[in-house]
Design a protein around this motif. Structure first.
Motif, PDB file in Angstrom:
ATOM      1  N   ARG A  37      38.658  42.896  46.551  1.00 52.12           N
ATOM      2  CA  ARG A  37      39.366  42.004  45.639  1.00 52.12           C
ATOM      3  C   ARG A  37      38.393  40.946  45.139  1.00 52.12           C
ATOM      4  O   ARG A  37      37.279  40.835  45.647  1.00 52.12           O
ATOM      5  N   ALA A  50      42.769  36.959  44.822  1.00 54.54           N
ATOM      6  CA  ALA A  50      43.956  37.825  44.852  1.00 54.54           C
ATOM      7  C   ALA A  50      45.066  37.140  45.655  1.00 54.54           C
ATOM      8  O   ALA A  50      46.239  37.154  45.261  1.00 54.54           O
ATOM      9  N   GLU A  53      46.664  34.580  43.604  1.00 56.15           N
ATOM     10  CA  GLU A  53      47.663  35.166  42.697  1.00 56.15           C
ATOM     11  C   GLU A  53      48.975  35.410  43.443  1.00 56.15           C
ATOM     12  O   GLU A  53      50.057  35.101  42.944  1.00 56.15           O
ATOM     13  N   ASP A  54      48.861  35.962  44.653  1.00 53.72           N
ATOM     14  CA  ASP A  54      50.060  36.275  45.440  1.00 53.72           C
ATOM     15  C   ASP A  54      50.902  35.039  45.696  1.00 53.72           C
ATOM     16  O   ASP A  54      52.134  35.092  45.671  1.00 53.72           O
ATOM     17  N   GLY A  62      47.610  39.682  38.467  1.00 53.47           N
ATOM     18  CA  GLY A  62      47.069  40.754  39.311  1.00 53.47           C
ATOM     19  C   GLY A  62      45.645  41.166  38.953  1.00 53.47           C
ATOM     20  O   GLY A  62      45.090  42.081  39.576  1.00 53.47           O
ATOM     21  N   ALA A  65      43.337  41.193  41.886  1.00 55.14           N
ATOM     22  CA  ALA A  65      43.600  42.137  42.979  1.00 55.14           C
ATOM     23  C   ALA A  65      42.886  43.466  42.737  1.00 55.14           C
ATOM     24  O   ALA A  65      43.141  44.450  43.422  1.00 55.14           O
TER      25      ALA A  65
END
Lengths: 402, 402
Positions: A37, A50, A53-54, A62, A65
């Protein structure tokens, strides 16, 4: 941002740190048992983008990711700028200390981009002159078109690897005393370069001017264009280098953004003649960037990227001049960066004058690279109280497989 | 299969049809409002392979529902062979007449592969001699290494387009009477080539011998390596052609498989000297394939692929010789295919002797290609009662955008 901006990540504020908050270079990493990632280097840590982002800290859909930066680059410059602002704010003193950091020592770094195509240029006058003089004499050293256009050739993308990947000495066809033979290269060399990473497409048939070309450049990596000089000498006329450079190209794991280099913008080498209008730059496209290389840990040469005659933006404009379409992930090698002095040369071919004058490395004599030797490149821009680095760009030579 | 095998698709059995049941070339097509998918040409029809997957006739796991053939190629040679056997059985007289056929007139053909990288070679002795003699005189015409290795260079993959795509005349830097100028190319040329499509990967550092190289070739397409000779002359020393060839390369929409060409296997041109062992072929790797080109519908030249000195398998083995990794979708241009006679030459540069001796095209004089001219290539192998063709490889020139 002032030169004195600090991060809440303590290691980012240490003197000589390559990854202060002013840098924020992008890369791709993994930890044991996890997927590749994207991340940003800060001090001795990697911010897991990543994971950001989550948790909703970043809204990049995304793109981080992914196992390469291409999706993020494809979001465009507005997104690059916005993300950089946000990361600067988050990582500055007083920012969000709950961010997901991974120690660099626990991470493995991977090739940061999917390389669409690789083009390599020939833009250092000292390098072009030194090499040309060896093969054609001083009077004919510089090709006639050299001061008029950025000379380049298409390289091989499939063999671009990340720093640390061992490099197998290539076999190849070489002209021996009794005719052509199939042999391990005996004249293995490095080339000290900077690689520009293209972050935007251009359409087929469309020409890009220098100003827009610069806007298409996402950032820069260190680049070692490994070269087998004996294979090159025998193969390169009339269609250029082929297998002599196809076996490997090493890049650094971190892509330093154009934004991070902006404070170091400066003019390049003086011009012998005016350029045609399609190569005009409204402002200088070079950076005051110290670059150099080491062999087996010993400093060998150091020079400056501002020695170059053509900027990456000029090279890109020339590349699209015919209507050739560019794609996100294209990699443009600057060409070997050499200064005038012997200890400023970016290739052994130049430094040892075509293998005639050996150099000493930790007390051992070298004309070209031997099995087991490790070459590493470095680059840094020195700001006011901080330093922008690229991380390692290293490779050790494995024996040929005959 | 005998030469007289017939299909239940009536148009496939007509005399002179390029796509009889012995051919079965693969391509990518769409019809109004539908997605791109893979098909096989049979007579005047296309068998919809994605629909065959949907109905369970083919068990290729969705590889044919893709907008390029790369996924199918990646399944490997056993799958290529099995699919060909099955399609031959299904389309033969007595086969399944309920198969989903689309008339070619209702379909649009697309680039059949995602081109990973494009490498172009220089493997016709007549072409290399004719061009070399123009620039360096007859005594130095053939480069010293030419009879020892397949000379090649990396081309640009992003500008490979399918037959029928209009080609914009490139702008470029040209050496004029008063120095370099920025100009539309005035010496626009074609190059008649065959393109080998690589259907298997090789690993970095791994060398592939000629026998295995042949097993990695999925098939062949016609290829026109459009060339701007004036841009090329000024730019090509010492790193080879760059923008002079970067603006466009046209390939035919149909990939003729190696299996379909197998009955036409034959030796190539006689050798001047033995090759090094890594280039030895256990059996000849050329095909008795008539190739030629037309300008504005008029036949201009015709020769045979068996004129070539190096086969695609030899070129591929050389390409991997340094350890350079290959990938599914790599495209290898054969090099311009030229015979000895003037009307057997695969480029205008040769045919008009560097623009000195114009030719007549439909009563008009030509040294190079003018705006509005259309070039199309053709190739066919003549079997016993059937003919294997490649379909069109055509492009019309649009004026430059200054």
């Amino acid at each position: 941002m002032t030169g004195l901006a600090k991060s809440w990540v303590a290691s980012a504020n240490r003197v000589g740190c390559e990854f202060p908050i002013q840098n924020l270079p992008y890369g791709v990493f993994s930890t044991d048992g996890t997927a590749r990632r994207c991340g940003v280097a800060i001090g001795e840590m990697i911010l897991d983008l990543a994971a950001c982002e989550d948790s909703g800290v970043l809204e990049t859909g995304g793109a981080f990711a992914q196992p390469q930066l291409n999706d993020f680059m494809a979001l465009g410059r507005a997104s690059w700028d916005h993300t950089r602002s946000l990361l600067t704010e988050l990582l500055a003193e007083g920012g969000d200390t709950r961010l997901p950091l991974v120690p660099m020592t626990a991470a493995r770094l991977h090739l940061p981009i999917k390389v669409s195509e690789f083009t390599d240029f020939y833009a250092s006058r000292h390098h072009a002159f030194n090499v040309g003089a060896m093969f054609r004499g001083a009077a004919n050293a510089l090709p006639a078109q050299w001061t008029h256009m950025p000379i380049g050739y298409n390289g091989r993308a499939s063999s671009v690897v990340v720093s640390g990947t061992p490099i197998r000495r290539p076999m190849g066809q070489i002209l021996g005393d009794h005719g052509p033979e199939w042999s391990p290269s005996r004249r293995l060399d490095l080339e000290l370069e900077l690689g520009a990473i293209i972050g935007a497409d251009s359409a087929m048939g469309e020409r890009v001017d220098v100003e827009r070309a610069e806007q298409m450049i996402f950032g820069y990596a260190l680049l070692n264009d490994w070269s087998a000089r004996d294979i090159q000498t025998w193969e390169y006329q009339p269609l250029g280098p082929f297998q002599s450079k196809a076996f490997a190209t090493t890049i650094s794991p971190w892509i330093v953004t154009q934004a991070a280099l902006e404070p170091f913008r400066c003019p390049g080498a003086p011009r012998s003649n005016p350029l045609l209008p399609y190569l005009h730059e409204a402002r200088p496209g070079f950076y005051d960037l110290t670059v150099g290389w080491r062999m087996n840990g010993q400093d060998m040469a150091q020079t400056n990227y501002a020695q170059m005659y053509y900027s990456s933006a000029q090279q890109l404009a020339h590349h699209t001049g015919s209507g050739c379409p560019m794609r996100v992930g294209d990699l443009l090698g600057s060409g070997t960066i050499s200064g005038p002095e012997r200890n400023a040369r970016g290739a052994l071919l130049e430094m040892t004058e075509n293998g005639q004058n050996p150099i000493l490395v930790n007390g051992e004599s070298r004309c070209f690279i031997q099995d087991g030797d490790e070459i590493d490149l470095f680059a840094h821009a020195q700001g006011d109280g901080y330093r922008i680095g690229f991380g390692p760009c290293a490779g050790r030579i494995l024996p040929a497989l005959p």
